[in-house]
Design a protein around this motif. Structure first.
Motif, short mmCIF file in Angstrom:
data_model
loop_
_atom_site.label_atom_id
_atom_site.label_comp_id
_atom_site.label_asym_id
_atom_site.label_seq_id
_atom_site.Cartn_x
_atom_site.Cartn_y
_atom_site.Cartn_z
N LYS A 118 -65.51 122.02 71.31
CA LYS A 118 -64.02 121.91 71.41
C LYS A 118 -64.76 123.61 71.59
N ILE A 119 -64.18 124.79 72.31
CA ILE A 119 -64.65 126.48 72.00
C ILE A 119 -62.80 126.86 71.60
N PRO A 120 -62.23 127.32 70.34
CA PRO A 120 -61.41 127.49 69.77
C PRO A 120 -60.18 128.53 70.67
N VAL A 121 -59.54 127.73 70.43
CA VAL A 121 -58.56 129.43 71.87
C VAL A 121 -57.85 130.78 70.80
N SER A 122 -58.32 131.90 71.25
CA SER A 122 -58.58 133.21 70.34
C SER A 122 -57.31 133.45 70.23
N PRO A 123 -56.76 134.13 69.49
CA PRO A 123 -54.78 134.91 69.93
C PRO A 123 -55.02 135.52 70.45
N GLU A 124 -54.09 136.16 71.73
CA GLU A 124 -53.84 136.98 72.70
C GLU A 124 -53.97 138.80 71.77
N PRO A 125 -55.01 139.26 72.18
CA PRO A 125 -54.68 140.47 71.96
C PRO A 125 -53.95 141.66 71.34
N ILE A 126 -53.61 142.60 70.90
CA ILE A 126 -52.17 142.92 70.70
C ILE A 126 -52.43 144.50 71.74
N VAL A 127 -53.99 144.79 71.74
CA VAL A 127 -53.88 145.34 72.96
C VAL A 127 -54.50 145.37 74.09
N PRO A 128 -53.54 145.08 75.54
CA PRO A 128 -54.20 144.25 76.54
C PRO A 128 -55.90 144.54 77.06
N THR A 129 -56.42 143.60 77.21
CA THR A 129 -57.71 143.50 78.00
C THR A 129 -58.16 145.06 78.77
N GLY A 130 -58.83 145.86 78.53
CA GLY A 130 -58.87 146.95 79.96
C GLY A 130 -58.38 147.83 79.33
N VAL A 131 -57.59 148.22 78.84
CA VAL A 131 -57.00 149.09 78.55
C VAL A 131 -57.61 150.17 77.17
N ALA A 132 -58.35 149.49 76.52
CA ALA A 132 -59.73 150.41 75.88
C ALA A 132 -60.79 151.31 77.12
N THR A 133 -61.17 150.75 77.61
CA THR A 133 -61.67 150.38 78.80
C THR A 133 -61.35 152.57 79.83
N VAL A 134 -60.16 151.69 80.03
CA VAL A 134 -59.31 153.16 80.84
C VAL A 134 -58.90 154.47 79.97
N LEU A 135 -59.26 153.74 78.60
CA LEU A 135 -58.87 155.13 77.24
C LEU A 135 -59.92 155.83 77.37
N SER A 136 -61.29 155.70 77.42
CA SER A 136 -62.35 155.75 77.30
C SER A 136 -62.74 156.71 78.25
N VAL A 137 -62.03 156.89 79.80
CA VAL A 137 -62.73 157.48 80.76
C VAL A 137 -61.62 158.85 81.68
N LEU A 138 -60.60 158.46 80.70
CA LEU A 138 -59.03 159.57 80.45
C LEU A 138 -59.89 160.69 80.38
N ARG A 139 -59.63 161.86 80.75
CA ARG A 139 -60.08 163.32 80.59
C ARG A 139 -58.63 164.43 79.56
N SER A 140 -57.55 163.14 79.27
CA SER A 140 -56.42 163.39 77.98
C SER A 140 -56.49 162.79 77.17
N SER A 141 -56.04 163.93 76.20
CA SER A 141 -55.56 162.52 74.79
C SER A 141 -55.05 161.74 75.20
N ALA A 142 -55.40 160.14 75.12
CA ALA A 142 -54.13 159.30 75.39
C ALA A 142 -54.71 158.29 73.67
N VAL A 143 -53.82 157.76 73.23
CA VAL A 143 -52.57 156.69 71.92
C VAL A 143 -52.39 155.33 72.78
N VAL A 144 -52.40 154.25 72.10
CA VAL A 144 -51.60 153.23 72.00
C VAL A 144 -50.88 152.51 70.96
N MET A 145 -49.57 152.75 70.41
CA MET A 145 -49.05 152.39 68.86
C MET A 145 -48.38 151.85 69.25
N GLY A 146 -48.59 150.95 67.81
CA GLY A 146 -48.01 149.72 67.41
C GLY A 146 -47.01 149.47 67.39
N PRO A 147 -46.68 148.24 67.33
CA PRO A 147 -44.58 148.15 67.00
C PRO A 147 -43.99 148.49 65.69
#
Length: 406
Positions: free
Chosen positions: A34-63
């Motif tokens: 049985k494959i263990p169920v990983s917890p849902e990531p804090i940062v949504p999937t794909g956000v890191a990829t989007v940030l890496s291609v932005l020319r402007s400075s981008a930051v994701v802040m937590g709670p």
């Protein structure tokens, strides 16, 4: 108990136990695969990829106001350090967006580094999901600096144009009032010609500087003979130098070539020679030399003039900056000549430097890359040897001229 019944019951019990053992074995195997169920990531999937291609400075802040993800430009800009946002104004915007979920945008001034350099940024903060906040920052420092330069340039041009125009108006009125005095008319008309010439030169240099201001690459660069450039520059000032008995000494290597515009380089070197003549006492010497230093050519213009105070050396290449405004008015200087030299050197891939001691003279040095042979990648004449600097030690007559000038 009947032996037959006992045998049947034993068989049923054995079968039940076998089924139970098989079921337990199957459950064990399923649990292992049985494959263990990983917890849902804090940062949504794909956000890191989007940030890496932005020319402007981008930051994701937590709670908890912690930095969960930051793009490389954000670190370069200096708004992120470790897991925290170092700009207090940005952090206040993040907390406000987290409270009400409304997008906010502001222009901020951020002090960066130990030296306290100010950066001008445009910040946009928006909610990202229910708990996360996205911060986008655009660096506007260069744009602000360019706008300030343009404003200063406009103000300076207006001020500089106002002086000769006002003088022409007053002289025209004086000529009108002195119409019955031929001597006065002759004197005033002569002054009008001088002011008109100064105005024409100022407009010409403003146009030239505006064209060079962007440091755009040359459209059609070609081989330029440095000896020819120096000769043009010296010829431009030869008559004035002879009138004041200033000895123009020229020493160049005929094999020196650069890639660029001969007209522009002649203007740049001509401005330096003209300044050297204008700010030198009568009977002294102005030397112009060109010699190779590695893969560069150095063009030096040296004089035995009044020199430049050390406090002014850093500013002499600024537009409209004059060390001696009274002397500039006498010589017709506009304060744009050295700025033009700087820009022409820059668009040719070189630079300009100055050495000066007040009361002893100045040496301006323009450095340009030598033209390379396409086949070898080396300067076109590999036999060029470095030339010794010209001897500018004042002669006895020049010492006398200096003392008289002082």
């Amino acid at each position: 108990m009947d032996p037959t019944l006992a045998a049947v019951l034993g068989g049923v019990i054995g079968a039940a136990l076998a089924l139970l053992s098989f079921g337990a074995l199957m459950l064990s195997e399923r649990s292992q695969h049985k494959i263990p169920v990983s917890p849902e990531p804090i940062v949504p999937t794909g956000v890191a990829t989007v940030l890496s291609v932005l020319r402007s400075s981008a930051v994701v802040m937590g709670p908890e106001d912690q930095v969960l993800q930051a793009s490389a430009p954000a670190h370069v800009l200096g708004i992120v350090r470790g897991e925290r946002l170092v700009a207090d104004e940005l952090l206040e915007m993040v907390r406000a967006v987290r409270r009400d979920g409304e997008i906010r945008q502001r222009d901020l001034e951020i002090v960066r580094g130990r030296l306290g350099a100010t950066q001008y940024v445009s910040a946009r903060v928006a909610p990202l999901g229910s708990q996360l906040v996205l911060v986008l920052v655009e660096d506007r420092t260069r744009e602000r600096r360019i706008d300030a330069i343009r404003r200063d340039f406009t103000v300076n041009v207006s001020h500089e144009l106002k002086t000769p125009i006002g003088a022409l108006i007053l002289l025209a009125e004086a000529v009108s009032e002195a119409s019955d005095d031929p001597v006065a008319v002759q004197r005033f008309s002569g002054r009008m010609r001088i002011e008109a010439s100064r105005l024409s030169r100022l407009v010409k240099e403003i146009i030239e500087l505006s064209r060079l201001q962007g440091d755009d690459p040359l459209e059609n660069p070609g081989p330029v003979d440095i000896s020819a450039v120096v000769e043009q520059a010296v010829d431009r000032c030869r008559v004035d130098a002879e009138d004041r008995e200033i000895n123009l000494v020229v020493k160049t290597d005929p094999a020196l070539e650069v890639m660029g515009s001969e007209d522009q380089l002649a203007i740049a070197i001509g401005n330096l020679v003209e300044n050297a003549v204008n700010y030198s006492p009568d009977g002294t010497r102005v030397a112009v030399a060109a010699h190779p230093i590695g893969d560069l050519v150095e063009i030096t213009v040296s004089d035995q003039g009044v020199g430049i105070p050390s406090s002014d050396l850093e500013r002499i290449f600024e537009r409209f900056y004059r060390v001696d405004r009274a002397r500039s008015r006498e010589t017709g200087g506009t304060g744009l000549g050295l700025s033009i030299v700087k820009h022409i050197a820059s668009i040719h891939g070189g630079d300009v430097r100055v050495w000066s001691v007040q009361g002893q003279g100045s040496t301006f040095t323009v450095r340009l890359p030598l033209r390379l042979d396409p086949a070898t990648g080396q300067p076109t004449d590999s036999t060029i040897q470095e030339e010794p600097a010209l001897d500018l030690t004042p002669t006895p007559s020049e010492h006398t001229a200096k003392e008289a000038a002082s």
